[in-house]
Structures are given as C-alpha cells and as structure tokens.
Design a protein around this motif. Sequence first.
Motif, mmCIF file in Angstrom:
data_model
loop_
_atom_site.group_PDB
_atom_site.id
_atom_site.type_symbol
_atom_site.label_atom_id
_atom_site.label_comp_id
_atom_site.label_asym_id
_atom_site.label_seq_id
_atom_site.Cartn_x
_atom_site.Cartn_y
_atom_site.Cartn_z
ATOM 1 N N MET A 1 8.513 -27.343 24.600
ATOM 2 C CA MET A 1 7.173 -27.504 24.048
ATOM 3 C C MET A 1 6.467 -25.971 24.418
ATOM 4 O O MET A 1 6.641 -25.659 25.482
ATOM 5 N N LYS A 2 5.759 -25.666 23.450
ATOM 6 C CA LYS A 2 4.963 -24.347 23.766
ATOM 7 C C LYS A 2 3.799 -24.611 24.336
ATOM 8 O O LYS A 2 2.805 -25.540 24.198
ATOM 9 N N ASN A 3 3.414 -23.756 24.931
ATOM 10 C CA ASN A 3 2.044 -23.829 25.961
ATOM 11 C C ASN A 3 0.998 -23.236 25.073
ATOM 12 O O ASN A 3 1.116 -22.251 24.289
ATOM 13 N N PRO A 4 -0.390 -23.725 24.910
ATOM 14 C CA PRO A 4 -1.362 -23.224 24.260
ATOM 15 C C PRO A 4 -1.922 -21.778 24.659
ATOM 16 O O PRO A 4 -1.616 -21.315 25.674
ATOM 17 N N ALA A 5 -2.426 -21.132 23.899
ATOM 18 C CA ALA A 5 -2.950 -19.782 23.935
ATOM 19 C C ALA A 5 -3.877 -19.874 25.147
ATOM 20 O O ALA A 5 -4.640 -20.717 24.976
ATOM 21 N N ASP A 6 -4.185 -18.994 25.847
ATOM 22 C CA ASP A 6 -5.062 -19.001 27.016
ATOM 23 C C ASP A 6 -6.484 -18.615 26.124
ATOM 24 O O ASP A 6 -6.393 -18.223 25.110
ATOM 25 N N SER A 7 -7.488 -18.739 27.067
ATOM 26 C CA SER A 7 -8.869 -18.770 26.628
ATOM 27 C C SER A 7 -9.163 -17.190 25.965
ATOM 28 O O SER A 7 -9.925 -17.100 25.090
ATOM 29 N N THR A 8 -8.687 -16.280 26.660
ATOM 30 C CA THR A 8 -8.835 -14.871 26.208
ATOM 31 C C THR A 8 -8.388 -14.591 24.968
ATOM 32 O O THR A 8 -9.086 -13.869 23.815
ATOM 33 N N VAL A 9 -7.398 -15.127 24.653
ATOM 34 C CA VAL A 9 -6.659 -15.074 23.407
ATOM 35 C C VAL A 9 -7.529 -15.621 21.904
ATOM 36 O O VAL A 9 -7.907 -15.095 20.982
ATOM 37 N N LEU A 10 -7.950 -17.043 22.681
ATOM 38 C CA LEU A 10 -8.652 -17.616 21.449
ATOM 39 C C LEU A 10 -9.813 -17.118 21.390
ATOM 40 O O LEU A 10 -10.659 -16.933 20.082
ATOM 41 N N ASP A 11 -10.643 -16.470 22.471
ATOM 42 C CA ASP A 11 -12.059 -15.693 22.269
ATOM 43 C C ASP A 11 -11.533 -14.578 21.429
ATOM 44 O O ASP A 11 -12.463 -14.237 20.436
ATOM 45 N N LEU A 12 -10.677 -13.878 21.545
ATOM 46 C CA LEU A 12 -10.289 -12.443 20.807
ATOM 47 C C LEU A 12 -9.969 -12.831 19.397
ATOM 48 O O LEU A 12 -10.564 -12.000 18.257
ATOM 49 N N ALA A 13 -9.475 -14.007 18.941
ATOM 50 C CA ALA A 13 -9.104 -14.273 17.717
ATOM 51 C C ALA A 13 -10.210 -15.051 16.874
ATOM 52 O O ALA A 13 -10.354 -14.616 15.521
ATOM 53 N N PHE A 14 -10.852 -15.818 17.745
ATOM 54 C CA PHE A 14 -11.955 -16.659 16.929
ATOM 55 C C PHE A 14 -13.326 -16.736 17.644
ATOM 56 O O PHE A 14 -14.363 -16.318 17.157
ATOM 57 N N ARG A 15 -13.383 -17.296 18.887
ATOM 58 C CA ARG A 15 -14.697 -17.534 19.336
ATOM 59 C C ARG A 15 -15.618 -16.567 19.584
ATOM 60 O O ARG A 15 -16.847 -16.788 19.440
ATOM 61 N N GLN A 16 -15.339 -15.352 19.877
ATOM 62 C CA GLN A 16 -15.817 -14.150 20.284
ATOM 63 C C GLN A 16 -15.832 -13.089 19.323
ATOM 64 O O GLN A 16 -16.463 -12.107 19.235
ATOM 65 N N ALA A 17 -15.091 -13.133 18.223
ATOM 66 C CA ALA A 17 -14.607 -12.305 17.236
ATOM 67 C C ALA A 17 -16.042 -12.520 16.314
ATOM 68 O O ALA A 17 -16.474 -13.294 15.871
ATOM 69 N N ARG A 18 -16.294 -11.396 15.649
ATOM 70 C CA ARG A 18 -17.416 -11.316 14.729
ATOM 71 C C ARG A 18 -17.069 -10.549 13.564
ATOM 72 O O ARG A 18 -16.009 -9.584 13.493
ATOM 73 N N THR A 19 -17.837 -10.570 12.439
ATOM 74 C CA THR A 19 -17.820 -9.867 11.235
ATOM 75 C C THR A 19 -18.717 -8.375 11.470
ATOM 76 O O THR A 19 -19.849 -8.483 11.793
ATOM 77 N N PHE A 20 -17.909 -7.291 11.757
ATOM 78 C CA PHE A 20 -18.634 -6.192 11.994
ATOM 79 C C PHE A 20 -19.049 -5.359 10.760
ATOM 80 O O PHE A 20 -18.196 -5.002 9.852
ATOM 81 N N ASN A 21 -20.419 -4.755 10.815
ATOM 82 C CA ASN A 21 -20.986 -3.843 9.609
ATOM 83 C C ASN A 21 -20.864 -2.370 10.371
ATOM 84 O O ASN A 21 -21.364 -1.424 9.626
ATOM 85 N N LYS A 22 -20.790 -2.073 11.629
ATOM 86 C CA LYS A 22 -20.679 -0.794 12.111
ATOM 87 C C LYS A 22 -19.753 -0.723 13.245
ATOM 88 O O LYS A 22 -19.093 -1.656 13.929
ATOM 89 N N PHE A 23 -19.002 0.481 13.251
ATOM 90 C CA PHE A 23 -17.929 0.982 14.090
ATOM 91 C C PHE A 23 -18.147 2.286 14.717
ATOM 92 O O PHE A 23 -19.045 3.130 14.364
ATOM 93 N N SER A 24 -17.463 2.503 15.931
ATOM 94 C CA SER A 24 -17.580 3.718 16.406
ATOM 95 C C SER A 24 -16.653 4.714 15.616
ATOM 96 O O SER A 24 -16.108 4.176 14.764
#
Length: 197
Positions: A1-24
């Motif tokens: 049985m696989k372990n779920p991804a940790d919170s950091t991965v979920l944040d990177l992929a979904f929860r904290q990810a945004r559509t960016f209009n400006k980049f460095s």
Amino acid sequence: MKNPADSTVLDLAFRQARTFNKFSDKPVSEATLREIVTLAQWGPTAMNSQPVRYVFVQSAEAKQRLAPTLSPGNLAKTLAAPVTVIVAADSRFYEHLPTQFPSFPGAHDMFAGNATAAAGTAGLNSHLQGAYFILAARLLGLDCGPMAGFDTAKLNAEFFPDGRYQAQFLINLGYGDASGNHPRGPRLGFEQIASLI
C-alpha cells in the motif's frame, strides 16, 4: 500500500500553487524543460497515445512570431515570460501506436481511417498531458500561467504550417513573481460539483 504524499507536495502541486502572470528574469534551463517533459510523460493517456507536442518559445525572435497571435491581455506577460509553451496535439499520433500500444494491433488503423476519432482523441489526451506538464513543472519548483486568449488559426499557420500539429493552449513558464498575481478566487464545494451514487 502506497503512502499519501506529504503536505509539502500537496501544497506545491495544488494548495499553494497559483496561475502566475509575472515571472522573475531567471532563465529556465534546457535540462529543466527536459526533466518536466520526462516526468509528465508518465501520466496516463488513452491507449498510451501520447499525442501532445510541445514547442518551447524562448528567443526574442520566436516571441515576436508568437506576438501577433496573442490577445491584447496576454501580450505583455507572454513576451516577458522566460518560456512560453505551445501545447499542441499531433493529429497523426496513431503512427506511434504499434510501438506505444502493441497489445491492440488494430489501434493504428482504427484512427488512421477515422479523422473525427483521431482529432477527438488527440485533443482530449493532449489537454490531459498539458495538465500533467503543469503539475510536473510545479513539483520541480517552477510556476505556470496557462492560458487561452490567442488566435488558433494564426498560431497554427505560423508554427505548424503543414497542419499536422494543432495548438491547444499556451503556458507561460518560469519562476513566478507573486506581485503579478490576482487575488485567489474561491473554489466550488464538493456538493456543487460531485455526487455519490
């Protein structure tokens, strides 16, 4: 049985990810682009068809070719982005099915003789692969600004004049500058979009 991804991965992929209009102005290396594509290729597609094709528009000359196809609201941010990805569908993806999906020997002929089915499969699955690309880029530390807002016929004529590839959508790609972000919009709740039957 696989372990779920940790919170950091979920944040990177979904929860904290945004559509960016400006980049460095930090460039995106070829090695990173290759890593994104390689990772995203593991996402599932119908019959392992893999119809997506990517064009990485980076140079000033290539951006000027892209510029006339863009809607006014997408022009400045696209010209400023380190990379703009044209996510396209290969209308003859089925030519690869004998090696990519050998368990069904008739797959090639099924699509080669039916342009409507081929176009539908290419469009749907290239969109899926474009979504996998966004997730792979986020997981590798980049930010994305996916968008429509371009003249498809003009873009195809400029970049795919033989007609084999068809643009689906664009992704501005790089290391995001949050000062260009709009306030995050709310999401619909479970009960509004899902049902249990």
